[in-house]
Design a protein around this motif. Structure first.
Motif, PDB file in Angstrom:
ATOM      1  N   ALA A   1      -9.474 -41.466 -90.737  1.00  0.00           N
ATOM      2  CA  ALA A   1      -9.642 -42.025 -92.086  1.00  0.00           C
ATOM      3  C   ALA A   1      -9.770 -40.913 -93.118  1.00  0.00           C
ATOM      4  O   ALA A   1      -9.188 -40.976 -94.198  1.00  0.00           O
ATOM      5  CB  ALA A   1     -10.875 -42.926 -92.116  1.00  0.00           C
ATOM      6  N   GLU A   2     -10.534 -39.886 -92.761  1.00  0.00           N
ATOM      7  CA  GLU A   2     -10.685 -38.763 -93.693  1.00  0.00           C
ATOM      8  C   GLU A   2      -9.343 -38.112 -93.964  1.00  0.00           C
ATOM      9  O   GLU A   2      -9.014 -37.770 -95.093  1.00  0.00           O
ATOM     10  CB  GLU A   2     -11.672 -37.741 -93.126  1.00  0.00           C
ATOM     11  N   SER A   3      -8.547 -38.002 -92.900  1.00  0.00           N
ATOM     12  CA  SER A   3      -7.246 -37.351 -93.097  1.00  0.00           C
ATOM     13  C   SER A   3      -6.340 -38.220 -93.959  1.00  0.00           C
ATOM     14  O   SER A   3      -5.352 -37.751 -94.488  1.00  0.00           O
ATOM     15  CB  SER A   3      -6.599 -37.047 -91.750  1.00  0.00           C
ATOM     16  N   LYS A   4      -6.674 -39.507 -94.084  1.00  0.00           N
ATOM     17  CA  LYS A   4      -5.871 -40.373 -94.947  1.00  0.00           C
ATOM     18  C   LYS A   4      -6.486 -40.488 -96.333  1.00  0.00           C
ATOM     19  O   LYS A   4      -6.104 -41.342 -97.128  1.00  0.00           O
ATOM     20  CB  LYS A   4      -5.720 -41.752 -94.304  1.00  0.00           C
ATOM     21  N   GLY A   5      -7.486 -39.694 -96.594  1.00  0.00           N
ATOM     22  CA  GLY A   5      -8.033 -39.627 -97.941  1.00  0.00           C
ATOM     23  C   GLY A   5      -9.180 -40.579 -98.208  1.00  0.00           C
ATOM     24  O   GLY A   5      -9.631 -40.695 -99.348  1.00  0.00           O
ATOM     25  N   PHE A   6      -9.671 -41.267 -97.171  1.00  0.00           N
ATOM     26  CA  PHE A   6     -10.817 -42.152 -97.407  1.00  0.00           C
ATOM     27  C   PHE A   6     -12.096 -41.325 -97.470  1.00  0.00           C
ATOM     28  O   PHE A   6     -12.201 -40.267 -96.834  1.00  0.00           O
ATOM     29  CB  PHE A   6     -10.936 -43.195 -96.294  1.00  0.00           C
ATOM     30  N   GLU A   7     -13.040 -41.854 -98.209  1.00  0.00           N
ATOM     31  CA  GLU A   7     -14.358 -41.233 -98.300  1.00  0.00           C
ATOM     32  C   GLU A   7     -15.215 -41.943 -97.258  1.00  0.00           C
ATOM     33  O   GLU A   7     -15.631 -43.085 -97.461  1.00  0.00           O
ATOM     34  CB  GLU A   7     -14.898 -41.589 -99.678  1.00  0.00           C
TER      35      GLU A   7
ATOM     36  N   MET B   1      -6.013 -37.609 -95.452  1.00  0.00           N
ATOM     37  CA  MET B   1      -5.021 -36.617 -95.862  1.00  0.00           C
ATOM     38  C   MET B   1      -5.745 -35.437 -96.510  1.00  0.00           C
ATOM     39  O   MET B   1      -6.469 -35.607 -97.484  1.00  0.00           O
ATOM     40  CB  MET B   1      -4.060 -37.273 -96.862  1.00  0.00           C
ATOM     41  N   ASN B   2      -5.641 -34.266 -95.926  1.00  0.00           N
ATOM     42  CA  ASN B   2      -6.298 -33.097 -96.492  1.00  0.00           C
ATOM     43  C   ASN B   2      -5.335 -32.355 -97.406  1.00  0.00           C
ATOM     44  O   ASN B   2      -4.457 -31.621 -96.947  1.00  0.00           O
ATOM     45  CB  ASN B   2      -6.793 -32.167 -95.378  1.00  0.00           C
ATOM     46  N   ILE B   3      -5.458 -32.596 -98.694  1.00  0.00           N
ATOM     47  CA  ILE B   3      -4.560 -31.955 -99.647  1.00  0.00           C
ATOM     48  C   ILE B   3      -5.224 -30.688-100.171  1.00  0.00           C
ATOM     49  O   ILE B   3      -4.611 -29.645-100.310  1.00  0.00           O
ATOM     50  CB  ILE B   3      -4.225 -32.933-100.795  1.00  0.00           C
ATOM     51  N   VAL B   4      -6.518 -30.800-100.421  1.00  0.00           N
ATOM     52  CA  VAL B   4      -7.261 -29.646-100.931  1.00  0.00           C
ATOM     53  C   VAL B   4      -7.556 -28.713 -99.758  1.00  0.00           C
ATOM     54  O   VAL B   4      -8.114 -29.148 -98.751  1.00  0.00           O
ATOM     55  CB  VAL B   4      -8.592 -30.108-101.559  1.00  0.00           C
ATOM     56  N   PRO B   5      -7.138 -27.432 -99.842  1.00  0.00           N
ATOM     57  CA  PRO B   5      -7.355 -26.539 -98.702  1.00  0.00           C
ATOM     58  C   PRO B   5      -8.843 -26.393 -98.387  1.00  0.00           C
ATOM     59  O   PRO B   5      -9.687 -26.457 -99.290  1.00  0.00           O
ATOM     60  CB  PRO B   5      -6.768 -25.199 -99.155  1.00  0.00           C
TER      61      PRO B   5
END
Ligand code: FAD
Ligand code: FMN
Length: 606
Positions: free
Chosen positions: A73-79, A1-5
């Protein structure tokens, strides 16, 4: 999840961390993620959610899917840390919380080269327990192989045995069928963070099933080899120019040098790639099947949406669409139902499974139909019981720099007698015997082999072991190095049955050797003397020089037979490392492992 632009003033790592933190807080509010154990009333504690993705891939398909997993996974906020499985150390593994494995299967049920070390460490009796690891496995394979997705299955079972918690059942993709991948992705995300109640049963080991393949829907798609429009699913109708016999009169082998024109296809390849060829079946076998069932070749059969208009003639479907050289289990089962008094029915009793398997070995669809003559099948039912005819891969034997617009292959024809009939390899005999040069279209695509390339450093020595048709990619490597002016030394081990008739490409190799470009050439002709001599024997004889080349940074390549030759060559390489290199058995394994991980031990075996 990309919350930070993307434009926010953070580095990639900082943005990933912040995205993870914010996503975790958001999920916490939605109640779908384990809450960070912060005392009530205190501000939420940032919880990075590291996720490792381990990939085992030989020709790039699993790597492609792993990248998609990483992106999701990155778009879901995983590192996310994406690594080749071999590059995950035991220490790293035992410290992991979350791991997704994406792994294909090669050889005879083996892991790809870049997962072999991981598997040997994982399967070792001394491997550490992995109780804090949550994981799931995605396998890639091909059901035409006996051990379908075997490497992925074994990794999955071993991780579980070591105490890791499987958060979603393993999924297995057959060829280009990506439906299990999609279902797996959906299953994985919610479960990676879920906290099961104490004692909850782990997810079952059985894989997420994919939908049944659409009968007769043609070969499945794989990741396109290049951006060019010609792929496994849409091969380019090339023209064959040459199918010259390489063996001399009196040889027991029939190996062909094939030249194919790429015309205006824009198909591009590199030395090391393979060419996929979609063959046609033997017309005599097609005719036999039509006669056995009393069917008219002109009857239309439905092939679903993969075919414009939805249907083609039965004769064409039998010639080009379906596997006729092996009866499918579905056909055998149906014949047993339709002909209860037949041999095939008696063999189909579950208690006689080994007998059925040995009966099926070497028998084709015509044998199966003849063994149950009273069974009647119409064209549609026959089609529903036959598997799609798959393309065959051939290591490319030319460099595009030496032969622009052409692809050369070295094809060993498969011909043998079994159960009273002569049998022909579908693709090899089609190319050798029935394709009319310049006339018959040969559907082809390029299968990229990213892990099989000449050394990128032109000054590195290269050692090539390629007996029989295994010579093919090394002809390409030598052409490539000559065309690019690479200065590294070149050493070829070649072998076959007899020098007089089976020394393939001797008219090219001898001059290369004489003028010193092929620095060393070691030949092993097994039947030219009393006792058999193979390439691996020549390797042992040359232990000292081989070791020296390896220590100078040589890349070591092997191509050809996977069942015996490649294993024997690896055993010989170990011996060389131990004897000439003065290493113990364990140190030799480590040395081999480091060659692999540096990309200096590459295999193209089949
Ligand atoms: C990456 C890769 C590269 C390859 N490169 C090359 C190459 O450069 N040159 C090359 O020639 N091949 C190469 N192959 C193999 C090639 O793809 C085909 O598998 C091969 O040509 C046989 O295909 P076919 O359709 O002619 O035979 P098929 O119709 O597929 O028949 C082959 C099968 O027949 C059976 N069989 C064969 N001989 C006997 C016997 N004596 N008794 C009983 N059963 C038998 C076996 O089950 C065998 O699997 C490569 C394969 C791969 C995966
Ligand atoms: C020489 C060879 C051997 C293979 N052996 C197996 C096997 O034993 N079991 C299996 O399920 N798939 C097998 N496959 C199919 C591959 O696993 C499949 O093509 C997969 O998509 C390759 O993925 P990769 O490109 O990531 O390596 C084999 C393919 C080749 C070319």
């Amino acid at each position: 999840m990309n919350i930070v632009p993307e434009t926010a003033p953070f580095s990639r790592e900082q943005r990933a961390w912040l995205n993870g933190f914010l996503a975790a807080s958001l999920f916490d509010r939605l109640g779908s993620v384990a809450p960070a154990s912060a005392p009530s009333g205190s501000p939420p504690v940032a919880r990075p959610r590291p996720l490792w993705i381990g990939v085992g891939s030989q020709s790039g398909s699993a790597s492609g899917l792993a990248k998609k997993v990483a992106k999701a996974a990155e778009s879901k906020g995983f590192e996310v840390t994406l690594r080749e499985l071999d590059r995950i150390t035991p220490d790293e593994l035992s410290g992991l919380e979350r791991l997704l494995v994406v792994c294909s299967t090669w050889g005879d049920g083996e892991p790809p080269d870049n997962a072999a070390g991981f598997w040997s460490r994982l399967s070792d009796g001394a491997a550490s327990r992995l109780e804090s690891l949550r994981y799931s496995v995605l396998g890639l394979g091909d059901r035409n192989y006996a051990d379908f997705c075997g490497a992925a299955r074994r990794i999955d079972e071993r991780l579980e045995a070591l105490g890791a918690r499987r958060v979603a059942p393993r999924a297995e993709c057959d060829g280009g069928d990506r439906a299990p991948f999609t279902a797996w992705m959906e299953a994985v995300w919610p479960s990676l963070d879920r906290v099961e109640p104490e004692g909850a049963p782990p997810s079952v080991a059985s894989p997420i099933p994919g939908p049944d393949p659409v009968p007769g829907s043609g070969p499945s798609a794989a990741t396109p080899a290049t951006a060019c429009p010609w792929t496994r699913r849409h091969p380019y109708p090339a023209r064959l120019r040459v199918a010259r016999r390489l063996n001399g009169e009196g040889s027991s082998k029939d190996t062909r040098h094939i030249e194919i024109e790429l015309g205006d296809s824009s198909l591009a390849y590199e030395a090391g790639d393979a060419l996929g060829v979609q063959p046609s079946n033997d017309p005599a076998l097609v005719e036999g099947i039509l006669q056995a069932l009393g069917l008219d070749p002109g009857v239309p059969v439905s092939l679903g949406p993969s075919v414009p208009g939805g249907s083609i003639d039965l004769g064409e479907a039998l010639a080009n669409r379906w596997v006729l050289t092996q009866p499918s289990p579905a056909l055998v089962k149906r014949l047993a139902e339709l002909a209860p008094g037949s041999l095939i029915a008696s063999l189909s009793d579950p208690s006689r499974r080994p007998d059925l398997e040995s009966w099926m070995a070497g028998r084709d669809v015509l044998d199966a139909l003849r063994s149950a003559p009273e069974a009647r099948l119409d064209a549609t039912e026959l089609g529903s019981l036959l598997r799609p005819l798959q393309p065959r891969l051939y290591s490319i034997a030319s460099s595009p720099k030496a032969h622009p617009g052409e692809v050369h292959l070295t094809v060993g024809t498969v011909r043998y007698e079994a159960h009273g009939r002569s049998r022909l390899g579908v693709a090899s005999c089609w190319l050798a015997d029935r394709v009319v040069p310049g006339v018959t279209p040969v559907p082809v695509f390029v299968q990229v082999s990213r892990h099989f390339r000449p050394p990128s450093d032109p000054s590195r020595p290269m050692i090539m072991v390629g007996p029989g048709t295994g010579i093919a990619p090394f002809r390409a490597f030598l052409q490539e190095r000559r065309a690019t002016g690479a200065t590294g030394k070149n050493w070829l081990f070649f072998g076959d049955q007899r020098r007089a008739t089976d020394y393939l490409y001797s008219s090219e190799l001898d001059p290369l050797h004489r003028d010193g470009f092929l620095t060393r050439l070691d030949l092993a002709f097994s039947r030219d003397q009393e006792s058999k001599v193979y390439v691996q024997d020549r390797m042992r004889e040359q232990s000292g020089a081989l070791w020296q080349w390896l220590e100078e940074g040589a890349h070591f390549y092997v191509c050809g037979d996977a069942r015996r030759m490649a294993k024997d060559v690896e055993a010989a390489l170990r011996t060389v490392i131990q004897t000439a290199g003065g290493r113990t058995e364990e140190q030799a394994s480590e040395y081999l492992e480091s060659l692999r991980s540096e990309g200096r031990y590459q295999k193209d075996v089949y």
